[in-house]
Design a protein around this motif. Structure first.
Motif, PDB file in Angstrom:
ATOM      1  N   UNK A  94       0.888  -1.171   0.000  1.00  0.00           N
ATOM      2  CA  UNK A  94       0.000   0.000   0.000  1.00  0.00           C
ATOM      3  C   UNK A  94       0.920   1.214   0.000  1.00  0.00           C
ATOM      4  N   UNK A  95       0.875   1.973  -1.086  1.00  0.00           N
ATOM      5  CA  UNK A  95       1.789   3.099  -1.219  1.00  0.00           C
ATOM      6  C   UNK A  95       1.036   4.393  -1.499  1.00  0.00           C
ATOM      7  N   UNK A  96       1.583   5.468  -0.986  1.00  0.00           N
ATOM      8  CA  UNK A  96       0.988   6.780  -1.215  1.00  0.00           C
ATOM      9  C   UNK A  96       1.412   7.368  -2.559  1.00  0.00           C
ATOM     10  N   UNK A 143       1.576   6.838  -6.532  1.00  0.00           N
ATOM     11  CA  UNK A 143       1.045   6.076  -7.666  1.00  0.00           C
ATOM     12  C   UNK A 143       2.046   5.998  -8.806  1.00  0.00           C
ATOM     13  N   UNK A 144       1.934   4.924  -9.601  1.00  0.00           N
ATOM     14  CA  UNK A 144       2.687   4.826 -10.847  1.00  0.00           C
ATOM     15  C   UNK A 144       4.051   4.166 -10.749  1.00  0.00           C
ATOM     16  N   UNK A 145       4.395   3.572  -9.621  1.00  0.00           N
ATOM     17  CA  UNK A 145       5.704   2.954  -9.472  1.00  0.00           C
ATOM     18  C   UNK A 145       5.618   1.430  -9.330  1.00  0.00           C
ATOM     19  N   UNK A 146       4.566   0.827  -9.877  1.00  0.00           N
ATOM     20  CA  UNK A 146       4.384  -0.616  -9.792  1.00  0.00           C
ATOM     21  C   UNK A 146       5.562  -1.396 -10.341  1.00  0.00           C
ATOM     22  N   UNK A 147       6.115  -0.967 -11.463  1.00  0.00           N
ATOM     23  CA  UNK A 147       7.253  -1.679 -12.063  1.00  0.00           C
ATOM     24  C   UNK A 147       8.480  -1.626 -11.152  1.00  0.00           C
ATOM     25  N   UNK A 148       8.702  -0.497 -10.507  1.00  0.00           N
ATOM     26  CA  UNK A 148       9.835  -0.362  -9.584  1.00  0.00           C
ATOM     27  C   UNK A 148       9.631  -1.271  -8.378  1.00  0.00           C
ATOM     28  N   UNK A 149       8.411  -1.302  -7.843  1.00  0.00           N
ATOM     29  CA  UNK A 149       8.114  -2.195  -6.720  1.00  0.00           C
ATOM     30  C   UNK A 149       8.354  -3.645  -7.108  1.00  0.00           C
ATOM     31  N   UNK A 150       7.838  -4.054  -8.266  1.00  0.00           N
ATOM     32  CA  UNK A 150       8.008  -5.443  -8.708  1.00  0.00           C
ATOM     33  C   UNK A 150       9.480  -5.811  -8.824  1.00  0.00           C
ATOM     34  N   UNK A 184       4.236 -14.128   4.291  1.00  0.00           N
ATOM     35  CA  UNK A 184       3.220 -13.149   3.903  1.00  0.00           C
ATOM     36  C   UNK A 184       3.743 -11.789   4.349  1.00  0.00           C
ATOM     37  N   UNK A 185       3.757 -10.840   3.431  1.00  0.00           N
ATOM     38  CA  UNK A 185       4.318  -9.514   3.699  1.00  0.00           C
ATOM     39  C   UNK A 185       3.262  -8.447   3.436  1.00  0.00           C
ATOM     40  N   UNK A 186       3.192  -7.487   4.349  1.00  0.00           N
ATOM     41  CA  UNK A 186       2.417  -6.273   4.111  1.00  0.00           C
ATOM     42  C   UNK A 186       3.355  -5.092   4.263  1.00  0.00           C
ATOM     43  N   UNK A 187       3.346  -4.229   3.265  1.00  0.00           N
ATOM     44  CA  UNK A 187       4.179  -3.030   3.275  1.00  0.00           C
ATOM     45  C   UNK A 187       3.259  -1.820   3.174  1.00  0.00           C
ATOM     46  N   UNK A 188       3.411  -0.899   4.113  1.00  0.00           N
ATOM     47  CA  UNK A 188       2.686   0.366   4.105  1.00  0.00           C
ATOM     48  C   UNK A 188       3.722   1.462   3.878  1.00  0.00           C
ATOM     49  N   UNK A 189       3.659   2.082   2.705  1.00  0.00           N
ATOM     50  CA  UNK A 189       4.721   2.964   2.235  1.00  0.00           C
ATOM     51  C   UNK A 189       4.307   4.428   2.230  1.00  0.00           C
ATOM     52  N   UNK A 190       5.280   5.276   2.566  1.00  0.00           N
ATOM     53  CA  UNK A 190       5.085   6.722   2.497  1.00  0.00           C
ATOM     54  C   UNK A 190       6.199   7.355   1.658  1.00  0.00           C
TER      55      UNK A 190
END
Length: 95
Positions: A43-45, A47-54, A69-75
């Protein structure tokens, strides 16, 4: 706000839960739980960086093939901070 759900191959299950980091400007929170497969919810604040995250997560789980199982809350964390927090969380599952 963007949410990404990803899966990666994982062969070595973690044995404990972990929580590291905080959701703050330029940082992120990582939560890990034991699991049979590797799933990640980001969950990131920003938008548009899906490829970088992957790519960042694929590189991490290629190096550490854990089942978790991982949950990431990003700022707005950089890929270097993401890798650091994941490594810290993984270390917490082993201590």
């Amino acid at each position: 706000m963007e949410t990404l759900d990803l899966t990666f191959p994982g062969t070595r299950p973690v044995t404990r839960r972990a929580h590291v980091g905080v959701v703050a400007s330029g940082d992120l929170e990582v939560l890990l739980w034991p699991a049979e497969t590797t799933t990640v919810r980001v969950r990131t604040s920003v938008d548009g960086f899906g490829a970088v995250w992957r790519e960042t997560l694929a590189r991490f789980f290629a190096r550490y093939p854990v089942a978790v199982r991982v949950e990431i809350n990003d700022a707005g964390a950089t890929p270097g901070v993401v890798a650091l927090r994941l490594a810290q969380a993984l270390e917490e599952t082993e201590s």
